[in-house]
Design a protein around this motif. Structure first.
Motif, PDB file in Angstrom:
ATOM      1  N   GLY A  27       1.629   2.005  -4.600  1.00 14.97           N
ATOM      2  CA  GLY A  27       2.335   1.485  -5.714  1.00 14.97           C
ATOM      3  C   GLY A  27       3.895   1.138  -5.619  1.00 14.97           C
ATOM      4  N   PHE A  28       4.050   0.260  -6.537  1.00 17.62           N
ATOM      5  CA  PHE A  28       5.729  -0.230  -6.551  1.00 17.62           C
ATOM      6  C   PHE A  28       6.021  -0.107  -8.105  1.00 17.62           C
ATOM      7  CE2 PHE A  28       9.330  -2.772  -6.587  1.00 17.62           C
ATOM      8  CZ  PHE A  28       9.828  -2.724  -5.269  1.00 17.62           C
ATOM      9  N   GLY A  29       6.624   0.811  -8.398  1.00 15.90           N
ATOM     10  CA  GLY A  29       6.653   1.312  -9.887  1.00 15.90           C
ATOM     11  C   GLY A  29       5.462   1.593 -10.293  1.00 15.90           C
ATOM     12  N   ASP A  30       5.008   0.840 -11.385  1.00 21.12           N
ATOM     13  CA  ASP A  30       3.611   1.177 -11.774  1.00 21.12           C
ATOM     14  C   ASP A  30       2.784   0.274 -11.168  1.00 21.12           C
ATOM     15  OD1 ASP A  30       4.038   3.368 -13.339  1.00 21.12           O
ATOM     16  OD2 ASP A  30       4.018   2.675 -15.377  1.00 21.12           O
ATOM     17  N   CYS A  31       3.138  -0.839 -10.302  1.00 24.11           N
ATOM     18  CA  CYS A  31       2.300  -1.886 -10.112  1.00 24.11           C
ATOM     19  C   CYS A  31       1.542  -1.227  -8.757  1.00 24.11           C
ATOM     20  CB  CYS A  31       3.445  -3.112  -9.688  1.00 24.11           C
ATOM     21  SG  CYS A  31       2.433  -4.535  -8.962  1.00 24.11           S
ATOM     22  N   GLY A  32       0.301  -1.573  -9.314  1.00 17.36           N
ATOM     23  CA  GLY A  32      -0.712  -0.799  -8.096  1.00 17.36           C
ATOM     24  C   GLY A  32      -1.009   0.598  -7.814  1.00 17.36           C
ATOM     25  N   ALA A  33      -0.100   1.331  -8.848  1.00 19.14           N
ATOM     26  CA  ALA A  33      -0.111   2.835  -8.843  1.00 19.14           C
ATOM     27  C   ALA A  33      -1.429   3.385  -9.156  1.00 19.14           C
ATOM     28  CB  ALA A  33       1.268   3.339  -9.598  1.00 19.14           C
ATOM     29  N   PRO A  34      -1.843   4.429  -8.649  1.00 20.65           N
ATOM     30  CA  PRO A  34      -3.231   5.144  -9.068  1.00 20.65           C
ATOM     31  C   PRO A  34      -2.987   6.273 -10.201  1.00 20.65           C
ATOM     32  CG  PRO A  34      -2.482   6.119  -7.126  1.00 20.65           C
ATOM     33  CD  PRO A  34      -1.440   5.058  -7.185  1.00 20.65           C
ATOM     34  N   LEU A  35      -2.498   5.715 -11.274  1.00 19.52           N
ATOM     35  CA  LEU A  35      -2.100   6.445 -12.269  1.00 19.52           C
ATOM     36  C   LEU A  35      -3.086   7.523 -12.751  1.00 19.52           C
ATOM     37  CD1 LEU A  35      -0.169   3.817 -14.604  1.00 19.52           C
ATOM     38  CD2 LEU A  35       0.819   5.541 -12.813  1.00 19.52           C
ATOM     39  N   GLY A  36      -4.272   7.049 -12.749  1.00 19.94           N
ATOM     40  CA  GLY A  36      -5.301   8.191 -13.327  1.00 19.94           C
ATOM     41  C   GLY A  36      -5.379   9.242 -12.396  1.00 19.94           C
ATOM     42  N   LEU A  37      -5.454   9.006 -10.800  1.00 18.39           N
ATOM     43  CA  LEU A  37      -5.511  10.083 -10.105  1.00 18.39           C
ATOM     44  C   LEU A  37      -4.418  10.777 -10.175  1.00 18.39           C
ATOM     45  CD1 LEU A  37      -7.060   7.986  -6.870  1.00 18.39           C
ATOM     46  CD2 LEU A  37      -8.232   9.778  -8.283  1.00 18.39           C
ATOM     47  N   VAL A  38      -3.177  10.273 -10.241  1.00 18.28           N
ATOM     48  CA  VAL A  38      -2.038  11.244 -10.166  1.00 18.28           C
ATOM     49  C   VAL A  38      -2.025  12.163 -11.456  1.00 18.28           C
ATOM     50  CG1 VAL A  38       0.394  11.364 -10.072  1.00 18.28           C
ATOM     51  CG2 VAL A  38      -0.709   9.689  -8.662  1.00 18.28           C
ATOM     52  N   GLU A  39      -2.502  11.457 -12.652  1.00 12.78           N
ATOM     53  CA  GLU A  39      -2.448  12.233 -13.866  1.00 12.78           C
ATOM     54  C   GLU A  39      -3.282  13.646 -13.711  1.00 12.78           C
ATOM     55  OE1 GLU A  39      -1.280  11.805 -17.033  1.00 12.78           O
ATOM     56  OE2 GLU A  39       0.276  10.484 -16.603  1.00 12.78           O
ATOM     57  N   HIS A  50       4.275  17.678  -1.534  1.00 18.56           N
ATOM     58  CA  HIS A  50       5.236  16.806  -1.009  1.00 18.56           C
ATOM     59  C   HIS A  50       4.712  15.514  -1.268  1.00 18.56           C
ATOM     60  CE1 HIS A  50       7.096  15.557   3.228  1.00 18.56           C
ATOM     61  NE2 HIS A  50       7.446  14.728   2.207  1.00 18.56           N
ATOM     62  N   VAL A  51       5.362  14.756  -1.860  1.00 19.24           N
ATOM     63  CA  VAL A  51       4.922  13.103  -2.283  1.00 19.24           C
ATOM     64  C   VAL A  51       5.512  12.234  -1.251  1.00 19.24           C
ATOM     65  CG1 VAL A  51       5.244  11.453  -3.970  1.00 19.24           C
ATOM     66  CG2 VAL A  51       4.567  13.659  -4.895  1.00 19.24           C
ATOM     67  N   VAL A  52       4.866  11.433  -0.884  1.00 20.31           N
ATOM     68  CA  VAL A  52       5.357  10.305   0.145  1.00 20.31           C
ATOM     69  C   VAL A  52       5.070   8.904  -0.813  1.00 20.31           C
ATOM     70  CG1 VAL A  52       5.086   8.832   2.068  1.00 20.31           C
ATOM     71  CG2 VAL A  52       4.704  11.568   2.118  1.00 20.31           C
ATOM     72  N   SER A  53       6.217   8.384  -1.209  1.00 15.44           N
ATOM     73  CA  SER A  53       5.990   7.194  -2.023  1.00 15.44           C
ATOM     74  C   SER A  53       7.169   6.099  -2.247  1.00 15.44           C
ATOM     75  CB  SER A  53       5.444   7.494  -3.581  1.00 15.44           C
ATOM     76  OG  SER A  53       4.882   6.446  -4.432  1.00 15.44           O
ATOM     77  N   GLU A  60       6.837   8.636 -18.287  1.00 13.01           N
ATOM     78  CA  GLU A  60       6.371   9.986 -18.131  1.00 13.01           C
ATOM     79  C   GLU A  60       5.036  10.146 -17.812  1.00 13.01           C
ATOM     80  OE1 GLU A  60       6.767  11.270 -22.434  1.00 13.01           O
ATOM     81  OE2 GLU A  60       8.675  11.375 -22.181  1.00 13.01           O
ATOM     82  N   ARG A  61       4.433   9.081 -17.202  1.00 12.22           N
ATOM     83  CA  ARG A  61       3.169   9.038 -16.555  1.00 12.22           C
ATOM     84  C   ARG A  61       2.900   8.910 -15.091  1.00 12.22           C
ATOM     85  NH1 ARG A  61       0.909   3.022 -18.677  1.00 12.22           N
ATOM     86  NH2 ARG A  61       2.093   1.889 -17.352  1.00 12.22           N
ATOM     87  N   GLY A  62       1.707   9.112 -14.475  1.00 17.66           N
ATOM     88  CA  GLY A  62       1.817   9.133 -13.069  1.00 17.66           C
ATOM     89  C   GLY A  62       2.537  10.027 -12.378  1.00 17.66           C
ATOM     90  N   LEU A  63       3.383   9.513 -11.510  1.00 18.80           N
ATOM     91  CA  LEU A  63       4.220  10.367 -10.590  1.00 18.80           C
ATOM     92  C   LEU A  63       5.398  10.931 -11.429  1.00 18.80           C
ATOM     93  CD1 LEU A  63       4.636   8.700  -7.132  1.00 18.80           C
ATOM     94  CD2 LEU A  63       3.595  10.573  -7.558  1.00 18.80           C
ATOM     95  N   ALA A  64       5.799  10.169 -12.415  1.00 20.83           N
ATOM     96  CA  ALA A  64       6.742  10.748 -13.442  1.00 20.83           C
ATOM     97  C   ALA A  64       6.228  12.142 -14.099  1.00 20.83           C
ATOM     98  CB  ALA A  64       7.419   9.793 -14.447  1.00 20.83           C
ATOM     99  N   ARG A  65       5.032  12.148 -14.491  1.00 23.93           N
ATOM    100  CA  ARG A  65       4.575  13.315 -14.973  1.00 23.93           C
ATOM    101  C   ARG A  65       4.569  14.388 -14.320  1.00 23.93           C
ATOM    102  NH1 ARG A  65      -1.726  14.536 -17.446  1.00 23.93           N
ATOM    103  NH2 ARG A  65      -1.352  16.652 -17.614  1.00 23.93           N
ATOM    104  N   ILE A  68       8.088  15.585 -13.880  1.00 27.32           N
ATOM    105  CA  ILE A  68       8.647  16.120 -15.129  1.00 27.32           C
ATOM    106  C   ILE A  68       8.115  17.723 -15.258  1.00 27.32           C
ATOM    107  CG2 ILE A  68       8.422  16.063 -17.525  1.00 27.32           C
ATOM    108  CD1 ILE A  68       8.689  13.151 -17.458  1.00 27.32           C
ATOM    109  N   GLU A  69       6.884  17.666 -14.872  1.00 30.97           N
ATOM    110  CA  GLU A  69       6.208  19.161 -14.679  1.00 30.97           C
ATOM    111  C   GLU A  69       6.605  20.057 -13.691  1.00 30.97           C
ATOM    112  OE1 GLU A  69       1.929  18.780 -15.460  1.00 30.97           O
ATOM    113  OE2 GLU A  69       2.253  17.520 -17.585  1.00 30.97           O
ATOM    114  N   GLU A  70       7.533  19.392 -12.892  1.00 34.90           N
ATOM    115  CA  GLU A  70       8.027  20.291 -11.591  1.00 34.90           C
ATOM    116  C   GLU A  70       6.930  20.645 -10.793  1.00 34.90           C
ATOM    117  OE1 GLU A  70      11.240  22.942 -12.368  1.00 34.90           O
ATOM    118  OE2 GLU A  70      12.186  21.707 -14.108  1.00 34.90           O
ATOM    119  N   ARG A  71       5.777  19.731 -10.289  1.00 33.52           N
ATOM    120  CA  ARG A  71       4.934  20.042  -9.327  1.00 33.52           C
ATOM    121  C   ARG A  71       5.294  19.526  -8.043  1.00 33.52           C
ATOM    122  NH1 ARG A  71       0.544  21.424 -12.239  1.00 33.52           N
ATOM    123  NH2 ARG A  71       0.567  21.031 -14.351  1.00 33.52           N
TER     124      ARG A  71
END
Length: 243
Positions: A27-39, A50-53, A60-65, A68-71
């Protein structure tokens, strides 16, 4: 027939370690981001990631969540611009490996191609190249660790730095179309980092908008062969949240 379509997102993510995994996210921002899988990683209580992106999420969704939840314990990428990232980084709660965008893409591509390392002029002569960029802060706000100084070499009078391939444990990607064997097609700029992440990782999980019968994808239209994909799940909403 090898059927890679899973019945649920939990089934698709069953091989993801619940602690300490290195996870590449397309993904680039939310474009092409697998938001469902990350949620779903948050719902499954995956931590110390350890996120590589390219970036660390929007809103507040996807990687942002996940942030925010400090994971997220460590982030390797180019644009960690989220406000909560700066707060966690400067208070010593997240480690940053800042990587120029083209270098990030090439480090992933190199892993998929079986190349251990390569030379690039990007970051030569900068704080990143010289080992002077803060990688981690302590709780007191003081720098606790700097990035590693990069090995250099001269080619035709120009300085290049040595960069190593990135080998994630898991890649999460989003595709526009797929058949059940995992052959993926991405839509326009939503392709971005997705194929590179998938080729670099040990396990690749794809969130797919449209699953078509085997044989429905012309071979010349396949962007990522199914050999790089281990599990798939259908994306059942606009932002990609599987039921």
């Amino acid at each position: 027939m090898i059927d890679k379509l899973r019945a649920s997102v939990a089934d698709a993510l069953a091989d993801v370690p619940r602690r300490g995994a290195v996870i590449a996210v397309g993904g680039f921002g939310d474009c092409g981001a697998p938001l469902g899988l990350v949620e779903a990683l948050c719902d499954l209580d995956v931590r110390d990631v350890h996120v590589v992106s390219n970036n660390c999420g929007i809103g507040e969704r996807g990687l942002a969540r996940l942030l925010i939840e400090e994971r997220i314990a460590r982030f390797t990428g180019s644009f960690p611009a989220h406000a909560r990232f700066g707060e966690q980084y400067r208070s010593g709660r997240i480690h940053l490996d800042l990587v120029p965008q083209g270098t990030l893409a090439e480090r992933l591509r190199a892993a998929g191609a079986g190349l251990p390392a390569f030379y690039t002029p990007a970051s030569a002569g900068t704080d990143l190249g010289e080992g002077a960029f803060p990688a981690a802060y302590g709780p007191d706000g003081e720098v606790a660790e700097y990035c590693a100084r990069k090995e250099t070499r001269e080619f035709d009078g120009r300085t290049y730095v040595l960069e190593h391939a990135l080998h994630p444990d898991v890649a999460l990607v989003r595709a526009h179309r797929a058949d059940r064997m995992g052959n993926l097609v991405f839509r326009l700029t939503a392709r971005n980092f997705n194929p590179l992440c998938a080729m670099a990782a040990r396990i690749t999980i794809a969130e797919v908008e449209n699953v078509v019968p085997i044989g429905a994808l012309p071979p010349d239209e396949v962007h990522l062969p199914g050999i790089f994909v281990d599990h798939m799940v259908e994306a059942l909403s606009e932002i990609g949240l599987p039921e």
